[in-house]
Design an enzyme around this catalytic site. Structure first.
Site, PDB file in Angstrom:
ATOM      1  N   CYS A  16     -25.003  18.995 -15.666  1.00 53.30           N
ATOM      2  CA  CYS A  16     -26.173  19.574 -16.334  1.00 53.30           C
ATOM      3  C   CYS A  16     -27.046  18.462 -16.904  1.00 53.30           C
ATOM      4  CB  CYS A  16     -25.735  20.528 -17.451  1.00 53.30           C
ATOM      5  SG  CYS A  16     -24.846  19.674 -18.774  1.00 53.30           S
ATOM      6  N   CYS A  19     -25.574  15.860 -19.196  1.00 52.69           N
ATOM      7  CA  CYS A  19     -24.851  14.753 -18.541  1.00 52.69           C
ATOM      8  C   CYS A  19     -25.808  13.616 -18.209  1.00 52.69           C
ATOM      9  CB  CYS A  19     -24.175  15.237 -17.258  1.00 52.69           C
ATOM     10  SG  CYS A  19     -22.921  16.504 -17.503  1.00 52.69           S
ATOM     11  N   CYS A  83      -8.510 -16.665  14.260  1.00 51.87           N
ATOM     12  CA  CYS A  83      -7.268 -16.873  13.513  1.00 51.87           C
ATOM     13  C   CYS A  83      -7.401 -16.272  12.115  1.00 51.87           C
ATOM     14  CB  CYS A  83      -6.931 -18.357  13.410  1.00 51.87           C
ATOM     15  SG  CYS A  83      -8.091 -19.292  12.399  1.00 51.87           S
ATOM     16  N   CYS A  86     -10.367 -17.074   9.856  1.00 48.83           N
ATOM     17  CA  CYS A  86     -11.624 -16.342  10.129  1.00 48.83           C
ATOM     18  C   CYS A  86     -11.659 -15.032   9.339  1.00 48.83           C
ATOM     19  CB  CYS A  86     -11.755 -16.033  11.621  1.00 48.83           C
ATOM     20  SG  CYS A  86     -11.779 -17.457  12.697  1.00 48.83           S
ATOM     21  N   ASP A 495      11.434  19.486  -2.642  1.00 41.27           N
ATOM     22  CA  ASP A 495      11.093  20.817  -3.123  1.00 41.27           C
ATOM     23  C   ASP A 495      11.885  21.815  -2.272  1.00 41.27           C
ATOM     24  OD1 ASP A 495       9.501  22.715  -4.629  1.00 41.27           O
ATOM     25  OD2 ASP A 495       8.508  23.144  -2.731  1.00 41.27           O
ATOM     26  N   ASP A 689       5.002  20.623   0.039  1.00 42.29           N
ATOM     27  CA  ASP A 689       4.134  21.189   1.073  1.00 42.29           C
ATOM     28  C   ASP A 689       2.721  20.641   1.046  1.00 42.29           C
ATOM     29  OD1 ASP A 689       2.932  22.413  -1.072  1.00 42.29           O
ATOM     30  OD2 ASP A 689       3.614  24.431  -0.588  1.00 42.29           O
ATOM     31  N   ASP A 693       2.418  21.257  -4.550  1.00 39.04           N
ATOM     32  CA  ASP A 693       3.110  20.118  -5.159  1.00 39.04           C
ATOM     33  C   ASP A 693       2.211  18.899  -5.312  1.00 39.04           C
ATOM     34  OD1 ASP A 693       5.627  21.552  -5.119  1.00 39.04           O
ATOM     35  OD2 ASP A 693       5.628  21.236  -2.969  1.00 39.04           O
TER      36      ASP A 693
END
Length: 794
Positions: A16, A19, A83, A86, A495, A689, A693
């Site tokens: 808003c 902010c 190399c 670089c 889990d 999953d 989690d």
């Protein structure tokens, strides 16, 4: 006062006018800063005095206020790197640019990944900075196009190599005179004949080394090109000087080393050719994934079926897919039914039945029915494209173990030049006073043997092969750092629902009449919990007609409350019943019996009176026991985390062989449980999953998402296991251990090679051409060792 600078900074998180006003007010309070913040465009227009403020101060101030500074990420293909010096130089210079948040340059993939603030620096500026350093860059091209360019580049390298070898072979023959005293035609020993053969090798075929050396030195850096150009030029020009002596004195026997300069260049080109050829094999995983993609789609346009390239399909278009054809893009079925082989994404070999409203994953195989689908995700938004992007990012990322090699490579070339110069001085002053020839040979050998190529390739090639092999097995590592950290794990938290179990529970027991079941299922209809789905499915099988709830609320970790046709329905735990003063002590034995058999038992109350029990069981995955045994065999502590009560949790844990159980954990408490185990000094992996989690996955040292390739699962964790196959978790850990072992082998031999090679060359025990061969094959050996990972059994 210095001249003011103007920048535009993208600001995220403003909601808003308050902010934007706050950001503007705080920025304007900074010394030498004038700012205007626009909420609509989400940009801050800032004029500042560089003597009193910096862009870093300004962005830090914005972030301190709780807002974000907008950045973009771009990936470039970088050309001309030879190399580690670089890639380190480019990375260092890019990271110093104003507006660049982070730059990673990868020698093995010949690419740069840059996160930058578009308001401070543009893409063209980044490319220009790389070009100024003597290299070239352009936006990353599609892998297939890049593969074509690589093949073209390999052919050009082959032409150069063959030409160099043909010109160098007669010079190689002259070494027989030096080494074994073999008699050769006088022409071979003629300095002008040797000059004619070696000059094209030195200045036409080997011109690339001079160009690279000049560009690096001009920008204050030094790389492999500097070492090669210095070493071969010293041999060439000393030989030329010796040849010129014969003009004044035809009887003079010149000491020629034209063969040294030509053969060194040829051997280095040969090594680079083998290295480039071997490196192309490390990207085979990406090629395999790309080959899975459908090439065409049968689209309905003006009621006619039209075959178009996959790139032209747009979101919302209707597509006809016939049996045996690949599903071209992600979408949903709007007409027809079929079964789909999704094994390439999920690892599940049994085709999955699909009908109207079922989701489809692009590039999976339609088995036995003609369907009409609507495209929901196309191009880079599809599941397979997301997977390819994860693999590409991982292959281009750096592992922390690479930092040591990067630091050493950055200082390596200047130190080697210093050692070569010191070697020359020691030889000409002390070892063979006044004799240039042996001093020059020793110095050239030092320059040639010390190329840091092997050092630069040691880590990224192993990361590329490791992440590629993982992807082929259905394991997606988000980056090299995650691949490295996985081997350090001490504990794995699993889990229960959807990870150890299939996540598709079924009703096993119900005590109550048909009316109670109707109220129970109608109440659960509003919940998305897997247990609720099982109850609704059970009622549907009994042909019970469900009604809409007037009011519904979920009580996390305890159950649900609903109002249906004037009836108040409660379904959940003992605590939920106790909170509503409903006595359930008379069914405690029944509850314990269900729970001791691994079932989740829920109490039902209607109008605050106990009305029955529903018990639901979730089937354990077939490979869960074997996977947990393998994790234990790797020396890991395995822990099960669940919201179930202690008795049910222990029953499930006993079935799969888990000793440590954390039960009755609310979703929001899972992250805290992970933190508690970390505070014991353990490196912890959380397996879940990828959605419910997410906080626990984020806080774990390694978050492993069990998913089917959806962007949610991929975004949620450091590692994604496609298809939910638990055996892939120990495989991921084994692969991490094998990759780190491989990297350590590479780094050891790269360090050992340079550490041993330089002193041997300095004391004159290494001919320059032998040093050239050793240097060339050191890089090839590192890449070859990395490719061994493809054959590692996990």
């Amino acid at each position: 006062m210095s001249e003011e600078k103007h920048v535009t900074v993208g600001v995220t998180g403003m909601t808003c006018a308050a902010c934007s006003n706050r950001v503007e007010k705080v920025l304007n309070k900074m010394d030498g800063v004038e700012a205007q913040v626009n909420l609509t465009t989400e940009k801050a227009s800032v004029d500042y005095d560089p003597s009193t403020a910096s862009i870093e101060d300004i962005t830090a101030k914005i972030q301190k206020l709780g807002y974000g500074v907008q950045t973009e990420k771009v990936e470039f293909d970088v050309y001309g790197m030879t190399c580690a010096a670089c890639s380190n130089r480019i990375e260092k210079v890019l990271n110093k640019q104003e507006g660049v948040k982070q730059a990673n340059v990868n020698l093995a993939t010949e690419s740069a990944s840059i996160e930058y603030n578009p308001g401070l620096i543009e893409e063209l500026d980044l490319i220009g900075r790389i070009q100024k350093l003597g290299y070239d860059a352009k936006r990353k091209v599609e892998e297939q196009e890049k593969q074509t360019e690589k093949e073209k580049h390999l052919k050009q390298m082959k032409v150069k190599l063959v030409a160099s070898a043909l010109l160098s072979t007669p010079l190689l023959v002259t070494m027989l005179v030096h080494l074994f005293g073999v008699e050769l035609p006088h022409l071979f020993m003629n300095p002008w004949f040797q000059l004619a053969l070696s000059t094209p090798v030195q200045f036409i075929i080997g011109w690339q080394f001079y160009v690279g050396a000049y560009k690096n030195l001009r920008n204050g850096g030094a790389n492999m090109d500097v070492l090669v150009a210095l070493g071969t030029s010293a041999a060439y020009f000393y030989s030329l000087y010796e040849g010129l002596k014969t003009i004044g004195d035809p009887q003079y026997m010149p000491h020629l080393y034209f063969e040294t300069s030509a053969i060194i260049i040829t051997l280095i080109l040969f090594g680079k050719y083998l290295e480039t050829s071997a490196k192309s094999k490390t990207t085979v995983a990406i090629s395999k994934l790309l080959n899975l993609q459908a090439k065409q789609a049968r689209v309905l346009r003006n009621d006619e079926e039209v075959m178009i390239p996959i790139e032209e399909v747009t979101v919302g278009e209707h597509i006809i897919v016939k049996p045996g054809e690949k599903i071209p893009v992600d979408g949903i079925i709007i007409k027809g039914r079929t079964s789909v082989d999704e094994s390439m994404i999920t690892g599940e070999s049994i085709p999955i039945e699909k009908d109207k409203e079922s989701t489809l994953i692009g590039s999976t195989l339609n088995k036995n029915g003609t369907i009409e689908m609507e495209a929901t995700k196309v191009g880079k938004d599809t599941a397979l494209a997301s997977i390819i992007k994860v693999v590409e990012d991982a292959q281009g990322s750096k592992a922390p173990i690479q930092r040591l090699a990067d630091v050493i490579s950055g200082y390596f070339v200047p130190i080697v030049v210093g050692i070569a110069f010191l070697t020359f001085i020691i030889w000409i002053v002390f070892v063979t006073p006044g004799n240039v020839e042996p001093a020059l040979i020793a110095a050239i050998a030092v320059l040639v043997i010390a190329c840091p190529c092997a050092l630069g390739l040691a880590t990224p090639t192993s990361i590329m092969v490791g992440t590629g092999k993982a992807a082929e097995n259905g394991i997606l590592f988000k980056g090299g750092e995650h691949l490295e950290r996985t081997h350090q794990l001490d504990a794995v938290i699993l889990d229960k629902t959807g990870t150890i179990t299939k996540g598709k529970p079924e009703v096993t027991d119900f005590t109550g009449d048909e009316q109670i079941l109707k109220l129970l299922a109608s109440a659960e209809k509003g919940s998305e919990h897997p247990l609720a789905e099982a109850i609704v499915a059970h009622a549907t099988e009994k042909n019970i007609e469900l009604v809409e709830a007037d009011d519904f609320s979920a009580i996390p970790g305890h159950g649900i409350e609903a109002s249906i046709a004037g009836e108040k329905v409660l379904v959940g735990t003992r605590k939920l019943m106790n909170d509503h003063n409903i006595d359930v002590r008379h069914v405690e034995d029944d509850l314990k019996n269900y729970e001791s058999n691994g079932k989740t038992a829920m109490l039902i109350a209607v109008n605050d009176e106990f009305s029955g029990i529903v018990a639901v069981a979730d089937t354990i995955k077939e490979t869960a026991v074997e996977a947990i045994d393998q994790l234990k065999a790797l020396g890991l502590e395995v822990i099960m985390l669940t919201g179930d009560n202690e008795r049910t949790a222990q029953a499930i844990a006993k079935q799969v062989g888990i000793d440590h159980v954390i039960a009755q954990v609310l979703p929001e408490e899972k992250a805290n449980k992970v933190k508690e185990i970390q505070l014991q000094g353990k490196n912890v992996a959380m397996v879940g999953d990828g959605i419910n989690d997410a906080p626990a996955l984020a806080i774990a040292d390694i978050g492993i998402a069990i998913g089917t390739g959806t962007e949610v699962a991929i975004e949620a964790a450091d590692v994604t296991i496609l298809g939910g196959e638990l055996l892939l978790i120990p495989k991921a850990i084994k692969l991490s251990k094998a990759t780190i072992k491989n990297i350590r082998q590479n780094l050891f031999w790269a360090f050992a090679y340079n550490s041993a090679g330089i002193p041997i060359a300095a004391i004159g025990l290494l001919a320059p051409w032998v040093a050239g061969a050793a240097m060339a094959f050191s890089s090839v050996s590192v890449v070859s060792n990395s490719l061994r990972l493809k054959r590692v059994k996990i």
